[in-house]
Design a protein around this motif. Structure first.
Motif, short mmCIF file in Angstrom:
data_model
loop_
_atom_site.label_atom_id
_atom_site.label_comp_id
_atom_site.label_asym_id
_atom_site.label_seq_id
_atom_site.Cartn_x
_atom_site.Cartn_y
_atom_site.Cartn_z
N VAL A 60 -33.76 -47.26 52.69
CA VAL A 60 -33.71 -47.81 51.05
C VAL A 60 -34.32 -46.78 50.43
O VAL A 60 -35.26 -46.05 50.58
N THR A 61 -33.47 -46.53 49.21
CA THR A 61 -33.65 -45.72 48.36
C THR A 61 -33.88 -46.23 46.98
O THR A 61 -33.18 -46.97 46.65
N VAL A 62 -35.02 -45.71 46.26
CA VAL A 62 -35.49 -46.35 45.05
C VAL A 62 -35.55 -45.05 43.97
O VAL A 62 -36.16 -44.06 44.30
N ALA A 63 -34.29 -45.19 43.04
CA ALA A 63 -34.58 -44.21 42.01
C ALA A 63 -35.41 -44.78 40.98
O ALA A 63 -35.48 -45.91 40.51
N LEU A 64 -36.23 -43.80 40.55
CA LEU A 64 -37.36 -43.95 39.47
C LEU A 64 -36.56 -43.56 37.98
O LEU A 64 -35.69 -42.58 37.97
N VAL B 60 -32.28 -49.59 43.21
CA VAL B 60 -32.42 -49.69 44.65
C VAL B 60 -31.26 -49.78 45.35
O VAL B 60 -30.40 -50.37 45.47
N THR B 61 -31.15 -48.72 46.30
CA THR B 61 -30.05 -48.44 47.18
C THR B 61 -30.40 -48.71 48.63
O THR B 61 -31.37 -48.21 48.99
N VAL B 62 -29.82 -49.54 49.48
CA VAL B 62 -29.94 -49.92 50.72
C VAL B 62 -28.71 -49.57 51.60
O VAL B 62 -27.68 -49.86 51.34
N ALA B 63 -29.16 -48.68 52.54
CA ALA B 63 -27.96 -48.14 53.36
C ALA B 63 -28.01 -49.09 54.60
O ALA B 63 -29.17 -49.09 55.11
N LEU B 64 -27.07 -49.53 55.10
CA LEU B 64 -26.79 -50.55 56.28
C LEU B 64 -26.42 -49.55 57.39
O LEU B 64 -25.67 -48.52 57.37
#
Lengths: 503, 429
Positions: A60-64, B60-64
């Protein structure tokens, strides 16, 4: 309070806590950490946990907005996706403890639990903390002390429980200590004397009032005198316009009588929530408070201060629906269904207070929501770690500046349109203007019909009264969202309606 | 149940529901949609909400694991950080409704509310659903019908409430209908007769037992006879090894007496805290009201995330995925059974789970496993859960231990069960 034991009325709190402790020991689910630390050379068949390899998420990547990224993967992601402990993510708790120590320096911080030593847990929004604290401390025999106008989210918990309200006058600096003292001294105990006071010290919803430090100190003294617990609900703490921020009740708490609910809802995440004042048909208590009835016998055993019990008892009158038994305070009149207040989407708050009381809230969380969702906790922890406490406070200052700007615009618009037609406060924080409409006894009709028909929305003051069938000349106006143009447009419409109102 | 009104004891549920309904109608909150839609030409000073520009998240990016990405930004991010109704994210509710219709086709699906028509809401884990359903239906005057061994998360809600337990015998196919009928027929009402039965139909925690369809049908008939509400707690539904999956109580529910709690904890993530409750609209509605004053709603980020995932997969893709998950647990079960045979023959008996993650082991010649598990086994660094923990009265002895095969490797299974075997051999009989 914590060092003196006895059966005199003033020490019911002590008795309650001892009984809560007994209940915990008797029934207590062991906190997860007591289950035995699992090390790599343990073989555990014990946990009922699913296998984290069987979750489909890789990262999960969250960009601020400031350009940085938070990345959650590997072990941290596994942690985010697996069951957690009910008190919350340990690293987040520790970070927040440092913050609380820095901002409030609670006098009981390092006390032993029996001396009211402080503990902190994460909750699914501060709403969950309030809901569980109310359930833990109050029954339908109790009276809670509040301001005249109260946040609906708390009214909606207390009214179905049958809790009574002792409302105290206030002025532009908050609750009047003299009025509080008088009310408590002259309280006629047809029921149990009040033991709990609920206060929103900063930019209270709906009145926008901020308690001065002097008032806080006086109120704390009175709480000592009458042995009250203080529920300090402080969601607008970081939205104070005065950046030095007034010391909290927690910072004054030499006795360990303050339960403080904090929230990230106003600073880290926006959202809409519902403030429907609707019958609450049941509250599951993980630990039933063993409040003793007035009288010699303290060994009461279990009592269930259960709204559900109340309802069930009444419904048992076969063939009759005893609507009159429910009383005006038990239900809303329904119009609050149209009130839409909003709360944060991450659903992350935290409760700070005497360890024994916080522990019981944790037990209740354990059997209801289990824990605040891990992803939010990990996300917020990452953010706070990147920022550090200084960075976080810098950020909240920006947020506070924004609302101060909005307040200024709102005050301008109010002056422009409502002079002579209304009075209003000068909020020192938060997002609410509390407007008294001149010559109007009850604003409900004007707000819910005339104003709505003219496409401007307020909340009628009545919605925030413990007895919301009573009239109120106030409206609550949030300046959080509207632009200056919209403020002008909306308040102009209000002004016209006021001019046209038959007096 | 829903069409008959009266004051006879058997219809207390009806009375309660009617009264709940009257309460709703009398005082009723209008559902959010009736609150008056705010359009761009409205000026709203009403909402007590913070300004969405004042939060620090951009996307928010979620990689599966399958290589695809879910991205939540722009309006969707605003949505996930803005709107939250207590019943849950509408799009997710709708997606799940399609799934429930497809998998269970509840007979009351399109009924009117007064006829038990079905509704669905999202909860912070199915634990929240169970907690609030228990709170809604039961008081300290009530008795709940359960198996002998019960999931601790439910015991921990009910015991402090003072609810009594009427426990019914079961065998390897689940609760015995004859025993249930007998217990209900001969119930001596010193308190209110039981109105609620709690069942985990698939791979129950802790016994690992799966109810056959035949048993379900008989139990449903008895529930009709005695006018019971059925709490169907089914977190291991997708972890059934038989992929055709046994029809649920919900699928049999012609009367509208089933409240079904589903969970994503075992298939998508336990930490996200996402479950859902399906049942008669009037009862689900009251749960929503309680959510409203406690947690307000399940956190939006989890809901949006899961919705995105389900939309990318579609129902077919989701079911394919759950089949893989089920296969994994079946593999683990096979390994566990091997280890059990290897080490525990003659020292213990155990079930053959048809789903889920629990082996339920009866230790031969031991009356109560508590001591062995909590001290001797722990000292030897192997952890089980003593059966006693799952008894409504957990001071009573139990010869069982629950062993989860979800996490250990085969090596660990062998190591752990070997230690158990040695302890058993050394136990004084």
């Amino acid at each position: 309070m914590w060092s003196r034991r006895g059966a005199a009325p003033n020490f019911r709190i002590v008795i309650i806590v001892i009984k809560l402790a007994k209940v915990k020991l008797h029934f207590g689910s062991k906190p997860p950490s007591q289950a035995g630390q699992v090390t790599p050379d343990h073989v555990s068949f014990a946990g009922g946990c699913p296998n984290p390899d069987m979750f489909p998420f890789a990262s999960v990547t969250v960009a601020l907005k400031d350009g940085r990224n938070l990345k959650i993967d590997g072990d941290l992601l596994k942690k985010s996706l697996q069951y957690g402990s009910s008190e919350g993510l340990p690293e987040l708790i520790n970070w927040l403890k440092v913050m609380q120590k820095t901002l409030h320096n609670p006098p009981t911080w390092t006390n032993k639990p029996e001396q009211g030593g402080t503990e902190l847990c994460i909750t699914t929004g501060s709403q969950e903390a309030l809901s569980k604290v109310c359930g833990m401390l109050l029954t339908n025999d109790d009276t809670i002390i509040t301001n005249s106008y109260v946040y609906t989210g708390v009214l909606d918990n207390l009214r179905p429980m049958g809790v009574r309200f002792l409302t105290i006058e206030s002025d532009e600096s908050g609750m009047l200590p003299a009025a509080l003292f008088k009310a408590l001294s002259s309280f006629q105990p047809t029921h149990r004397p009040p033991r709990v006071i609920y206060i929103v010290p900063n930019a209270a919803n709906p009145t926008g009032v901020t308690l001065t430090l002097e008032r806080k100190e006086l109120i704390y003294q009175i709480a000592k005198e009458f042995d009250l617990l203080i529920i300090e609900d402080d969601p607008y703490y970081f939205l104070q316009f005065n950046k030095s921020r007034i010391p909290s009740f927690l910072s004054l708490d030499t006795d360990g009588r303050v339960l403080r609910a904090d929230s990230f809802s106003k600073v880290l995440s926006a959202g809409w929530s519902h403030s429907h004042a609707l019958p609450r048909t049941g509250l599951v208590q993980a630990v039933a408070p063993l409040f003793s009835l007035p009288g010699p016998s303290e060994e009461e055993g279990f009592r269930l201060p259960h709204a559900d019990q109340l309802v069930a008892a009444r419904l048992r009158a076969l063939g009759r629906f005893p609507a009159q038994d429910l009383g005006p305070s038990r239900r809303s009149s329904g119009f609050e269904g149209r009130v839409r207040e909003t709360r944060a989407e991450l659903r992350l708050g935290f409760l700070t207070g005497p360890k024994m009381l916080v522990h019981n809230v944790i037990l209740h969380v354990q059997v209801s929501t289990m824990h605040c969702n891990m992803l939010s906790q990990v996300l917020v922890l990452q953010l706070l770690q990147i920022w550090g406490l200084e960075g976080f406070l810098e950020y909240t200052n920006k947020v506070s500046d924004f609302y101060q700007g909005q307040r200024d615009l709102m005050m301008e618009s109010a002056h422009r349109w409502l002079n002579g037609l209304a009075e209003w406060n000068n909020p020192q924080g938060g997002m609410f203007l509390w407007i008294k409409l001149a010559g109007i006894t009850d604003t409900y009709d004007l707000v819910m019909r005339k104003a709505r028909d003219n496409k401007v929305l307020f909340v009628p003051g009545r919605a925030f009264l413990p007895d919301n069938t009573m009239p109120s000349p106030y409206v609550r106006a949030s300046y959080s969202l509207p632009s200056q143009l919209q403020m002008d447009k909306g308040l102009k419409i209000l002004a016209e309606l006021l001019k046209n109102v038959e007096r």
